[in-house]
Design an enzyme around this catalytic site. Structure first.
Site, PDB file in Angstrom:
ATOM      1  N   LYS B  45       0.792  -1.096   0.014  1.00 45.62           N
ATOM      2  CA  LYS B  45      -0.029  -0.100   0.027  1.00 45.62           C
ATOM      3  C   LYS B  45       0.692   1.318   0.015  1.00 45.62           C
ATOM      4  CE  LYS B  45      -3.561   2.505   0.598  1.00 45.62           C
ATOM      5  NZ  LYS B  45      -4.241   3.012  -0.661  1.00 45.62           N
ATOM      6  N   CYS B 131      -0.186   9.569  -8.820  1.00 45.39           N
ATOM      7  CA  CYS B 131      -1.516   9.344  -7.923  1.00 45.39           C
ATOM      8  C   CYS B 131      -2.433  10.462  -8.675  1.00 45.39           C
ATOM      9  CB  CYS B 131      -1.268   9.225  -6.697  1.00 45.39           C
ATOM     10  SG  CYS B 131      -3.245   8.587  -5.995  1.00 45.39           S
ATOM     11  N   GLY B 245      -5.480  -3.340 -15.530  1.00 40.20           N
ATOM     12  CA  GLY B 245      -6.663  -4.112 -16.131  1.00 40.20           C
ATOM     13  C   GLY B 245      -6.138  -5.708 -16.273  1.00 40.20           C
ATOM     14  N   GLY B 266      -4.011  -5.613 -10.640  1.00 37.64           N
ATOM     15  CA  GLY B 266      -4.692  -4.554  -9.395  1.00 37.64           C
ATOM     16  C   GLY B 266      -6.059  -4.951  -9.223  1.00 37.64           C
TER      17      GLY B 266
END
Lengths: 246, 303
Positions: B45, B131, B245, B266
């Site tokens: 994380k 991000c 994906g 993911g």
């Protein structure tokens, strides 16, 4: 948490309004360990699973009561006996039965009522004498009164429009005495119950979830005890740890 | 039985499958489901200098082939990651782990990288400069070659561990950013992070996520990710880690043909907690089907 395939044995509307369904599923439900937990159903054609609270569980049988509110629950409503769902079971912390005391009070609103049915059964099994107050918008949406009556000393029903039971909200019909309270319902009801109850208690929260098992941090709220994931550290929070400023 | 192992920046992976940061926590949630030592590694994380609650909820919106998230880098901060999360991680995972870090200034990136450089269980440092969730945050570093390069220099100065820079797809030309990172000494590139996206609730007529927009991930972005991995692998000499994906062993093979040395998984982990294990388990059969005996032989095979 277990990932299991559950097979539908029954799925039909249970209210005159026609949009609240009871679904019974067969399979390995051994991971469900406490009332207040939920399961997460994979639904064909939708990417994310759908979290639904456990209404009751017995050996090899899971009961869910859900309201049709969107694409996921529409597809669930269309399921027939024999159809199956890839399901994650035993999710969430569930209610702690320890502090219930002799006369616990169960407070439910709308589709917040189902987890209280399993809870009432477990409390009664442990010798407690629960009572329940459950609220709905109108008579056509009322359900759960009979199931709760099997395990509760008393069940009071309220409707906002007065078409069934007492007119008003759950918080208008609170009894004078109880040892602990357990609540599940929409956010305005949770806030009202928080403000109107006189004992310690536990409230079950809803939040949009990504995974449902604590990995994505999609459903985090701030509590007095730090950050908590509604799916993993909840959905049940104790009254004392709740902060309303999220 | 085919050969699955690959070399990523000098560290051997038993297979190229790596659960992606933000979808796998610190591993132990998934260790309840399967023995996560079957993974090549995983990227933990995203960790920052200070603890972060992240964005307000709702943070999740469903899409036809994926989801939008606006978690906003929720994490307990690097000190608690080291004192609380890594000890728990080490109990369930014996291989070198990939440390995903983020920052809101060059100093913060360097601070977090330096702290994690001292942790033996960390194999690689994956630097998130992309991000899209945090106002005024990582986005600005990842969209400009110069500031991306500055982050790389700042991190490389404080760690001897291989530095992999995770790039944003929300740029005009991702290869310009990749080349700038390579020039400043990055040991690898990983891409793509999420695509900036949005959903509106027809009933409330308001955006579904409280942050208005968020990062779109899931099978819907795979072709975009594959294209950017292909372009980046052509543009740089350092290893590329492909993601976006990926949901099957076929997707892994396709990413590797596009130039990926390893492949991150993911969103699939969020829908099926055993997704990464299932992909690894089906790799041998998929390799056999397409006549692959050594997986590392196909890296960049379509370039």
């Amino acid at each position: 948490m277990e990932n299991v395939i559950l097979t539908v044995t029954e799925n039909r509307p249970i209210t005159p309004s026609g949009n609240v369904y009871r679904m019974k599923l067969e399979g390995d439900v051994s991971a469900v360990s406490r009332p207040g937990q939920f399961v997460n159903l994979k639904i064909d054609g939708l990417y994310l699973r759908r979290p639904i609270s456990v209404c009751d569980v017995e050996d090899g049988l899971l009961v869910l009561i859900y309201k049709v509110v969107g694409k996921g629950t529409e597809k669930m409503a269309a399921a027939a006996p024999g159809d199956s769902f890839d399901t994650l079971t035993g999710l969430g912390n569930g209610y702690d039965l320890g502090p219930a005391g002799e006369r616990p009070l169960l407070l439910g609103g709308g589709v917040g009522v189902p987890p209280l049915i399993y809870l009432a059964k477990e409390l009664a099994r442990r010798g407690a004498k629960p009572s329940a107050v459950i609220g709905f918008n109108t008579a056509a949406e009322v359900f759960g009164e009979e199931e709760l009556s099997r395990h509760c000393e008393s069940v009071t029903v309220t409707t906002a429009d007065g078409t069934y039971g007492a007119k008003g909200f759950v918080t208008d019909a609170l009894p004078q005495q109880y040892t602990h309270f357990y609540c599940c319902g929409p956010m305005p009801m949770l806030k009202a119950v928080y403000g109107s109850t006189v004992t310690d208690g536990q409230l079950s929260f809803e939040e949009r979830m990504g995974c449902g098992f604590g990995a994505c941090m999609g459903c985090t709220v701030r509590t007095r005890d730090g950050y908590k994931r509604i799916c993993k550290d909840g959905p049940v929070l104790s009254k004392g740890e709740i902060l309303w400023d999220n | 039985m085919g050969q699955l192992s690959v070399d990523l920046c000098g560290i051997r992976l038993d297979n190229p499958v790596i659960p992606a940061s933000g979808t796998f926590g610190f591993g132990y949630e998934f260790a309840d489901v399967y023995d996560i030592n079957c993974l090549g590694t995983f990227s933990f994380k995203g960790t920052t200098k200070e603890p972060r609650l992240g964005n307000p909820t709702p943070r999740i919106a469903e899409c036809p082939a994926g989801l939008i998230n606006s978690v906003g880098l929720q994490n307990p901060g690097v000190d608690r990651v080291i004192s609380e999360e890594l000890p728990k991680l080490r109990k369930v995972f014996r291989k070198p782990v990939m440390a995903n870090i983020s920052g809101f200034s060059l100093e913060e990136y360097a601070f977090v990288a330096e702290r994690l450089d001292g942790e033996d269980c960390v194999g690689w440092i994956e630097v998130n400069i992309s991000c899209p969730n945090v106002h005024g945050g990582g986005m600005s570093f990842g969209t400009d070659p110069k500031s991306a390069g500055q982050v790389v220099s700042a991190v490389k100065a404080v760690t001897k561990k291989p530095v992999i820079v995770k790039l944003s797809p929300n740029v005009t030309d991702v290869t310009e950013i990749a080349k700038a990172c390579e020039e400043k000494g990055a040991d690898g590139i990983s891409l793509i992070n999420t695509l900036l996206g949005m959903r509106i609730d027809l009933k409330t007529r308001r955006p579904v996520v409280a942050n208005l927009m968020g990062g779109y991930s899931g099978p819907g972005i795979f072709p975009v990710a594959l294209r950017m991995v292909f372009q980046t692998a052509k543009a740089v000499k350092i290893p590329v880690v492909g993601m976006g994906g990926v949901s099957s062993a076929e997707d892994v093979v396709e990413m590797m043909l596009a130039g990926a040395t390893a492949v991150e998984v993911g969103s699939a982990n969020l829908v099926d907690p055993a997704a990464s294990k299932k992909i690894i388990d089906s790799l041998p059969e998929t390799m056999q089907k397409y006549g692959i005996t050594n997986l590392s032989d196909i890296i960049g095979g379509a370039l």
